[in-house]
Design an enzyme around this catalytic site. Structure first.
Site, mmCIF file in Angstrom:
data_model
loop_
_atom_site.group_PDB
_atom_site.id
_atom_site.type_symbol
_atom_site.label_atom_id
_atom_site.label_comp_id
_atom_site.label_asym_id
_atom_site.label_seq_id
_atom_site.Cartn_x
_atom_site.Cartn_y
_atom_site.Cartn_z
ATOM 1 N N GLY A 148 0.642 -1.162 -0.091
ATOM 2 C CA GLY A 148 -0.136 0.239 -0.125
ATOM 3 C C GLY A 148 0.782 1.448 0.091
ATOM 4 C CG ASP A 201 -1.538 1.712 3.152
ATOM 5 O OD1 ASP A 201 -1.359 1.681 4.194
ATOM 6 O OD2 ASP A 201 -2.075 1.039 2.254
ATOM 7 C CG ASP A 250 -8.460 0.286 10.222
ATOM 8 O OD1 ASP A 250 -9.287 1.002 10.735
ATOM 9 O OD2 ASP A 250 -8.900 -0.594 9.756
ATOM 10 C CE LYS A 276 -10.490 3.243 7.199
ATOM 11 N NZ LYS A 276 -10.715 1.937 6.928
ATOM 12 C CG PHE A 280 -12.443 -0.016 2.355
ATOM 13 C CD1 PHE A 280 -11.842 -0.834 3.463
ATOM 14 C CD2 PHE A 280 -12.244 -0.303 0.881
ATOM 15 C CE1 PHE A 280 -10.668 -1.530 3.201
ATOM 16 C CE2 PHE A 280 -11.046 -1.096 0.599
ATOM 17 C CZ PHE A 280 -10.457 -1.718 1.814
ATOM 18 C CB VAL A 281 -10.202 5.303 1.334
ATOM 19 C CG1 VAL A 281 -11.184 6.308 2.058
ATOM 20 C CG2 VAL A 281 -8.916 5.124 2.410
ATOM 21 C CG ASP A 331 -5.703 -3.806 -1.674
ATOM 22 O OD1 ASP A 331 -5.200 -3.340 -0.600
ATOM 23 O OD2 ASP A 331 -5.914 -5.002 -2.001
ATOM 24 N NE ARG A 335 -2.139 -3.181 -4.300
ATOM 25 C CZ ARG A 335 -2.229 -3.407 -2.908
ATOM 26 N NH1 ARG A 335 -2.273 -2.089 -2.085
ATOM 27 N NH2 ARG A 335 -2.416 -4.737 -2.508
HETATM 28 P P1 5GP Z 1 -4.213 -1.611 10.782
HETATM 29 O O1 5GP Z 1 -3.131 -2.957 11.184
HETATM 30 O O2 5GP Z 1 -3.973 -0.381 11.307
HETATM 31 O O3 5GP Z 1 -5.746 -2.299 11.271
HETATM 32 O O4 5GP Z 1 -4.392 -1.948 9.368
HETATM 33 C C1 5GP Z 1 -3.512 -1.216 8.553
HETATM 34 C C2 5GP Z 1 -3.679 -1.853 7.133
HETATM 35 O O5 5GP Z 1 -5.104 -2.131 6.624
HETATM 36 C C3 5GP Z 1 -3.305 -0.742 6.090
HETATM 37 O O6 5GP Z 1 -1.956 -0.859 5.705
HETATM 38 C C4 5GP Z 1 -4.143 -0.890 4.692
HETATM 39 O O7 5GP Z 1 -3.234 -2.302 4.253
HETATM 40 C C5 5GP Z 1 -5.304 -1.844 5.477
HETATM 41 N N1 5GP Z 1 -6.510 -1.016 5.551
HETATM 42 C C6 5GP Z 1 -7.051 -0.310 6.652
HETATM 43 N N2 5GP Z 1 -7.945 0.690 6.191
HETATM 44 C C7 5GP Z 1 -8.071 0.656 4.970
HETATM 45 C C8 5GP Z 1 -9.052 1.184 4.016
HETATM 46 O O8 5GP Z 1 -9.779 1.848 4.244
HETATM 47 N N3 5GP Z 1 -8.610 0.994 2.616
HETATM 48 C C9 5GP Z 1 -7.853 -0.061 2.420
HETATM 49 N N4 5GP Z 1 -7.639 -0.250 0.914
HETATM 50 N N5 5GP Z 1 -6.973 -0.605 3.207
HETATM 51 C C10 5GP Z 1 -7.073 -0.161 4.452
HETATM 52 MG MG MG Z 2 -1.091 -1.729 4.249
#
Ligand code: 5GP
Ligand code: MG
Length: 173
Positions: free
Chosen positions: A38, A94, A97, A125, A146-147, A153, A159
């Site tokens: 990402g 990227d 979350d 987020k 969700f973006v 992606d 992407r």
């Molecule tokens: P975390 O480990 O912080 O929960 O998630 C991070 C990863 O989840 C990011 O690197 C990304 O790959 C994916 N992710 C989280 N939210 C989104 C979203 O809204 N869109 C997309 N495409 N990927 C997301």
């Molecule tokens: Mg990622």
């Protein structure tokens, strides 16, 4: 698709981020570690704005599987990571979350001998973080939608969009 952040907005903010990041790394052994896949485009744009000597390294982490839009089990593939011993690392991802990915990656990089690890995310987020992790640089705060685009992606597609858009709910529900 509804555009959340235009190409121009993203590029302007990246220039500001570079200005904020640069002073902390002058005269230090500096390595940018991009989280694949990402952060690919973010890394490419940001490093070209940084006017300090640096190395680029990559690590792969994935927590989403296929068409799911909520996080699954985290998988870290670190075989491709260059040697970060004695280096000051800036981890680039990227989007933040839940924080699971970055929390584990920081621990991994410290374990590999990095002298310091700071984090820069393009997007954060709001109201989603459950894992405590200090973020040093944030591009944009975004609502919980969700973006896709600009590296992000859905099912490994989108992407290549030059902007960041909100994926319509009917496409994944
Ligand atoms: P975390 O480990 O912080 O929960 O998630 C991070 C990863 O989840 C990011 O690197 C990304 O790959 C994916 N992710 C989280 N939210 C989104 C979203 O809204 N869109 C997309 N495409 N990927 C997301
Ligand atoms: Mg990622």
């Amino acid at each position: 698709m509804r555009v959340l952040l235009s190409e121009q907005q993203i590029q302007n903010r990246i220039a500001e981020l570079a200005d904020a990041i640069e002073p902390g790394y002058r005269d230090l052994p500096f390595t940018i570690v991009g989280v694949l896949t990402g952060s690919l485009i973010f890394v490419a744009d940001l490093v070209r704005r940084l006017e300090v000597p640096l190395r680029i390294a990559l690590i792969q982490a994935s927590s989403y599987r296929g068409k799911a839009t909520s996080a699954g089990e985290l998988h870290i593939a670190s075989e491709i990571l260059a040697d970060v011993r004695g280096r000051h690392v800036l981890l680039l991802d990227d989007i933040l979350d839940t924080g699971q990915t970055l929390k584990h990656l920081v621990q991994h990089l410290i374990g590999q001998g990095a002298l310091s690890v700071k984090i820069c995310v393009l997007l954060r987020k709001q109201g989603k973080q459950v894992h405590a992790v200090d973020i040093d640089f944030v591009g944009f705060e975004i609502p919980d939608e969700f973006v896709v685009g600009y590296g992000l992606d859905f099912n490994d597609e989108y992407r290549n969009l030059p902007y960041i858009g909100v994926l319509p709910k009917e496409m994944y529900e």
